[in-house]
Design an enzyme around this catalytic site. Structure first.
Site, PDB file in Angstrom:
ATOM      1  N   HIS A  45       5.327  -3.012 -22.259  1.00  0.00           N
ATOM      2  CA  HIS A  45       4.374  -3.688 -21.362  1.00  0.00           C
ATOM      3  C   HIS A  45       2.937  -3.436 -21.843  1.00  0.00           C
ATOM      4  CE1 HIS A  45       2.885  -4.544 -17.046  1.00  0.00           C
ATOM      5  NE2 HIS A  45       1.849  -3.951 -17.617  1.00  0.00           N
ATOM      6  N   GLU A  46       2.640  -2.189 -22.215  1.00  0.00           N
ATOM      7  CA  GLU A  46       1.279  -1.854 -22.686  1.00  0.00           C
ATOM      8  C   GLU A  46       0.992  -2.525 -24.022  1.00  0.00           C
ATOM      9  OE1 GLU A  46      -0.292  -0.822 -20.390  1.00  0.00           O
ATOM     10  OE2 GLU A  46       1.302   0.105 -19.239  1.00  0.00           O
TER      11      GLU A  46
ATOM     12  N   CYS B  24       1.752  -4.596 -12.508  1.00  0.00           N
ATOM     13  CA  CYS B  24       0.645  -4.419 -13.452  1.00  0.00           C
ATOM     14  C   CYS B  24      -0.622  -4.176 -12.654  1.00  0.00           C
ATOM     15  CB  CYS B  24       0.491  -5.661 -14.318  1.00  0.00           C
ATOM     16  SG  CYS B  24      -0.834  -5.512 -15.539  1.00  0.00           S
ATOM     17  N   LEU B  25      -1.397  -3.193 -13.096  1.00  0.00           N
ATOM     18  CA  LEU B  25      -2.642  -2.877 -12.379  1.00  0.00           C
ATOM     19  C   LEU B  25      -3.629  -4.044 -12.450  1.00  0.00           C
ATOM     20  CD1 LEU B  25      -3.011   0.838 -13.548  1.00  0.00           C
ATOM     21  CD2 LEU B  25      -2.352   0.031 -11.264  1.00  0.00           C
TER      22      LEU B  25
HETATM   23  O1  GNR Z   1       1.822   1.159 -13.253  1.00  0.00           O
HETATM   24  C1  GNR Z   1       2.532   0.343 -13.825  1.00  0.00           C
HETATM   25  N1  GNR Z   1       3.843   0.274 -13.506  1.00  0.00           N
HETATM   26  C2  GNR Z   1       4.758  -0.449 -14.239  1.00  0.00           C
HETATM   27  C3  GNR Z   1       6.005  -0.685 -13.674  1.00  0.00           C
HETATM   28  C4  GNR Z   1       6.964  -1.361 -14.382  1.00  0.00           C
HETATM   29  C5  GNR Z   1       6.695  -1.805 -15.647  1.00  0.00           C
HETATM   30  C6  GNR Z   1       5.458  -1.605 -16.217  1.00  0.00           C
HETATM   31  C7  GNR Z   1       4.500  -0.917 -15.523  1.00  0.00           C
HETATM   32  S1  GNR Z   1       2.960  -0.641 -16.254  1.00  0.00           S
HETATM   33  C8  GNR Z   1       1.951  -0.570 -14.829  1.00  0.00           C
HETATM   34  C9  GNR Z   1       0.525  -0.211 -15.196  1.00  0.00           C
HETATM   35  C10 GNR Z   1      -0.074  -1.315 -16.023  1.00  0.00           C
HETATM   36  O2  GNR Z   1      -0.448  -2.368 -15.588  1.00  0.00           O
HETATM   37  N2  GNR Z   1      -0.144  -1.111 -17.306  1.00  0.00           N
HETATM   38  O3  GNR Z   1      -0.621  -2.079 -18.117  1.00  0.00           O
HETATM   39 NI    NI Z   2      -0.197  -3.941 -17.127  1.00  0.00          NI
END
Ligand code: GNR
Ligand code: NI
Length: 176
Positions: free
Chosen positions: A136-137, A94-95
Protein backbone atom coordinates in the site's frame (compact mmCIF):
# COMPACT_ATOMS: atom_id res chain seq x y z
CA UNK A 1 10.75 15.58 16.21
CA UNK A 2 7.75 17.01 14.46
CA UNK A 3 4.42 15.87 13.13
CA UNK A 4 3.38 16.85 9.63
CA UNK A 5 -0.05 17.57 8.14
CA UNK A 6 -1.47 14.68 6.06
CA UNK A 7 -2.77 15.49 2.57
CA UNK A 8 -6.36 14.32 1.91
CA UNK A 9 -7.56 13.09 -1.51
CA UNK A 10 -8.37 14.21 -4.09
CA UNK A 11 -5.09 16.13 -4.43
CA UNK A 12 -2.60 16.20 -7.31
CA UNK A 13 0.27 15.67 -4.84
CA UNK A 14 -1.07 12.14 -4.17
CA UNK A 15 -0.93 11.29 -7.90
CA UNK A 16 2.77 11.99 -8.51
CA UNK A 17 5.51 9.52 -9.27
CA UNK A 18 8.08 10.05 -6.50
CA UNK A 19 11.83 10.38 -7.06
CA UNK A 20 14.38 7.94 -5.63
CA UNK A 21 16.61 9.37 -2.91
CA UNK A 22 20.32 9.53 -3.85
CA UNK A 23 21.29 8.41 -0.37
CA UNK A 24 19.75 8.48 3.07
CA UNK A 25 21.38 11.57 4.58
CA UNK A 26 20.46 13.40 7.77
CA UNK A 27 17.56 15.25 6.10
CA UNK A 28 15.98 11.98 4.88
CA UNK A 29 16.57 10.30 8.27
CA UNK A 30 14.81 13.24 9.96
CA UNK A 31 11.94 12.99 7.47
CA UNK A 32 11.60 9.28 8.35
CA UNK A 33 11.45 10.07 12.08
CA UNK A 34 8.87 12.83 11.55
CA UNK A 35 6.80 10.52 9.32
CA UNK A 36 6.79 7.83 12.02
CA UNK A 37 5.69 10.33 14.66
CA UNK A 38 2.94 11.55 12.30
CA UNK A 39 1.87 7.93 11.63
CA UNK A 40 1.70 6.95 15.32
CA UNK A 41 -0.27 10.11 16.15
CA UNK A 42 -2.82 9.59 13.35
CA UNK A 43 -2.87 6.61 14.22
CA UNK A 44 -1.91 4.48 11.24
CA UNK A 45 0.23 1.45 10.40
CA UNK A 46 2.10 3.06 7.51
CA UNK A 47 2.82 6.39 5.85
CA UNK A 48 4.38 7.40 2.53
CA UNK A 49 6.29 10.66 1.94
CA UNK A 50 3.84 12.02 -0.69
CA UNK A 51 1.10 11.95 2.00
CA UNK A 52 3.05 14.68 3.79
CA UNK A 53 3.86 16.57 0.59
CA UNK A 54 7.33 15.15 -0.05
CA UNK A 55 7.73 13.65 -3.55
CA UNK A 56 10.46 11.16 -2.57
CA UNK A 57 10.55 7.36 -2.38
CA UNK A 58 10.40 7.12 1.42
CA UNK A 59 7.95 5.07 3.50
CA UNK A 60 7.53 4.04 7.13
CA UNK A 61 5.54 1.10 8.48
CA UNK A 62 4.71 -0.51 11.82
CA UNK A 63 2.00 -3.18 11.62
CA UNK A 64 2.35 -4.39 15.22
CA UNK A 65 -0.75 -4.62 17.40
CA UNK A 66 -1.73 -2.22 20.17
CA UNK A 67 -0.38 -4.39 22.98
CA UNK A 68 2.78 -5.47 21.18
CA UNK A 69 6.15 -3.80 21.30
CA UNK A 70 6.59 -1.27 18.48
CA UNK A 71 8.54 -2.30 15.40
CA UNK A 72 9.08 0.84 13.31
CA UNK A 73 10.53 0.20 9.84
CA UNK A 74 11.95 3.04 7.73
CA UNK A 75 12.59 2.51 4.03
CA UNK A 76 13.99 4.58 1.18
CA UNK A 77 13.82 3.40 -2.45
CA UNK A 78 11.85 0.21 -1.59
CA UNK A 79 11.74 -2.42 -4.35
CA UNK A 80 9.80 -5.67 -4.55
CA UNK A 81 12.27 -8.56 -5.02
CA UNK A 82 9.63 -11.29 -4.73
CA UNK A 83 5.86 -11.47 -4.63
CA UNK A 84 3.96 -14.69 -3.87
CA UNK A 85 1.41 -16.26 -6.20
CA UNK A 86 -0.83 -16.61 -3.19
CA UNK A 87 -3.19 -13.67 -2.70
CA UNK A 88 -4.41 -12.15 0.54
CA UNK A 89 -7.46 -9.92 0.72
CA UNK A 90 -7.78 -7.27 3.40
CA UNK A 91 -10.09 -4.36 4.09
CA UNK A 92 -7.78 -1.39 3.56
CA UNK A 93 -8.02 2.16 4.78
CA UNK A 94 -5.81 5.17 4.07
CA UNK A 95 -5.01 8.26 6.10
CA UNK A 96 -5.44 10.25 2.86
CA UNK A 97 -8.97 8.83 2.36
CA UNK A 98 -10.33 9.13 5.91
CA UNK A 99 -13.35 7.01 6.87
CA UNK A 100 -13.36 4.98 3.65
CA UNK A 101 -12.52 1.28 3.43
CA UNK A 102 -12.50 -1.39 0.73
CA UNK A 103 -11.25 -4.94 0.25
CA UNK A 104 -8.04 -5.10 -1.78
CA UNK A 105 -6.35 -8.31 -3.02
CA UNK A 106 -2.53 -8.38 -3.10
CA UNK A 107 0.24 -11.00 -2.92
CA UNK A 108 0.30 -12.58 0.58
CA UNK A 109 4.06 -12.52 0.84
CA UNK A 110 6.73 -10.11 -0.42
CA UNK A 111 10.46 -9.62 -0.17
CA UNK A 112 11.56 -5.96 -0.22
CA UNK A 113 14.97 -4.41 -0.79
CA UNK A 114 15.55 -0.87 0.54
CA UNK A 115 17.91 1.58 2.19
CA UNK A 116 17.41 1.98 5.94
CA UNK A 117 17.82 5.16 8.03
CA UNK A 118 21.61 4.60 8.05
CA UNK A 119 21.76 4.30 4.23
CA UNK A 120 22.41 0.58 4.65
CA UNK A 121 21.06 -1.86 2.02
CA UNK A 122 18.53 -4.16 3.68
CA UNK A 123 16.06 -6.86 2.74
CA UNK A 124 12.87 -7.78 4.55
CA UNK A 125 10.41 -10.61 4.06
CA UNK A 126 6.86 -9.84 5.11
CA UNK A 127 3.47 -11.52 4.89
CA UNK A 128 -0.21 -10.76 5.47
CA UNK A 129 -0.82 -7.40 7.20
CA UNK A 130 2.78 -6.14 7.04
CA UNK A 131 3.09 -7.21 3.38
CA UNK A 132 -0.21 -5.49 2.54
CA UNK A 133 0.90 -2.34 4.33
CA UNK A 134 4.29 -2.24 2.54
CA UNK A 135 2.58 -2.70 -0.85
CA UNK A 136 0.00 0.00 0.00
CA UNK A 137 2.83 2.42 0.90
CA UNK A 138 4.85 1.55 -2.21
CA UNK A 139 1.75 2.26 -4.34
CA UNK A 140 1.69 5.81 -2.91
CA UNK A 141 5.19 6.36 -4.35
CA UNK A 142 3.75 5.80 -7.84
CA UNK A 143 0.67 7.95 -7.26
CA UNK A 144 -1.56 4.93 -6.60
CA UNK A 145 -4.20 4.80 -3.89
CA UNK A 146 -6.04 1.69 -2.66
CA UNK A 147 -9.15 2.89 -4.52
CA UNK A 148 -7.20 2.41 -7.78
CA UNK A 149 -7.42 -1.36 -7.09
CA UNK A 150 -11.23 -1.48 -6.81
CA UNK A 151 -14.08 -1.01 -9.29
CA UNK A 152 -14.52 2.42 -10.88
CA UNK A 153 -18.01 2.52 -9.38
CA UNK A 154 -16.78 2.12 -5.80
CA UNK A 155 -13.78 4.38 -6.44
CA UNK A 156 -15.90 7.24 -7.77
CA UNK A 157 -18.36 6.89 -4.92
CA UNK A 158 -15.54 7.29 -2.38
CA UNK A 159 -13.88 10.16 -4.30
CA UNK A 160 -17.20 12.03 -4.64
CA UNK A 161 -17.77 11.74 -0.90
CA UNK A 162 -14.26 13.05 -0.23
CA UNK A 163 -14.88 16.08 -2.47
CA UNK A 164 -18.12 16.76 -0.58
CA UNK A 165 -16.37 16.48 2.79
CA UNK A 166 -13.64 18.88 1.62
CA UNK A 167 -16.24 21.44 0.47
CA UNK A 168 -18.09 21.21 3.81
CA UNK A 169 -14.82 21.65 5.72
CA UNK A 170 -13.91 24.72 3.60
CA UNK A 171 -17.36 26.23 4.29
CA UNK A 172 -17.01 25.59 8.03
CA UNK A 173 -13.57 27.21 8.01
CA UNK A 174 -14.91 30.27 6.13
CA UNK A 175 -17.82 30.65 8.59
CA UNK A 176 -15.49 30.83 11.63
O1 GNR B 1 -3.24 3.06 8.71
C1 GNR B 1 -3.40 2.42 7.68
N1 GNR B 1 -4.02 1.22 7.75
C2 GNR B 1 -4.06 0.33 6.69
C3 GNR B 1 -4.95 -0.73 6.76
C4 GNR B 1 -4.99 -1.66 5.76
C5 GNR B 1 -4.15 -1.55 4.69
C6 GNR B 1 -3.27 -0.49 4.59
C7 GNR B 1 -3.22 0.43 5.59
S1 GNR B 1 -2.09 1.74 5.47
C8 GNR B 1 -2.95 2.96 6.39
C9 GNR B 1 -2.10 4.21 6.54
C10 GNR B 1 -1.88 4.84 5.19
O2 GNR B 1 -2.71 5.47 4.59
N2 GNR B 1 -0.72 4.64 4.63
O3 GNR B 1 -0.48 5.13 3.40
NI1 NI C 1 -2.39 5.23 2.41
Amino acid sequence: MATLPIIIAPDPRLKMKCKPVGQVDEAIATLMTDMLETMYLAPGIGLAAPQVGVTKRVIVVDATGKDEERNPIKMANPELLFTSEEIWTYEEGCLSLPDHYAEVARPTKVRVGYLDENNKRCELEADELLATCIQHEMDHLDGMLFVDHISALKRNMILRKLVKTKKLKAQDAAAE
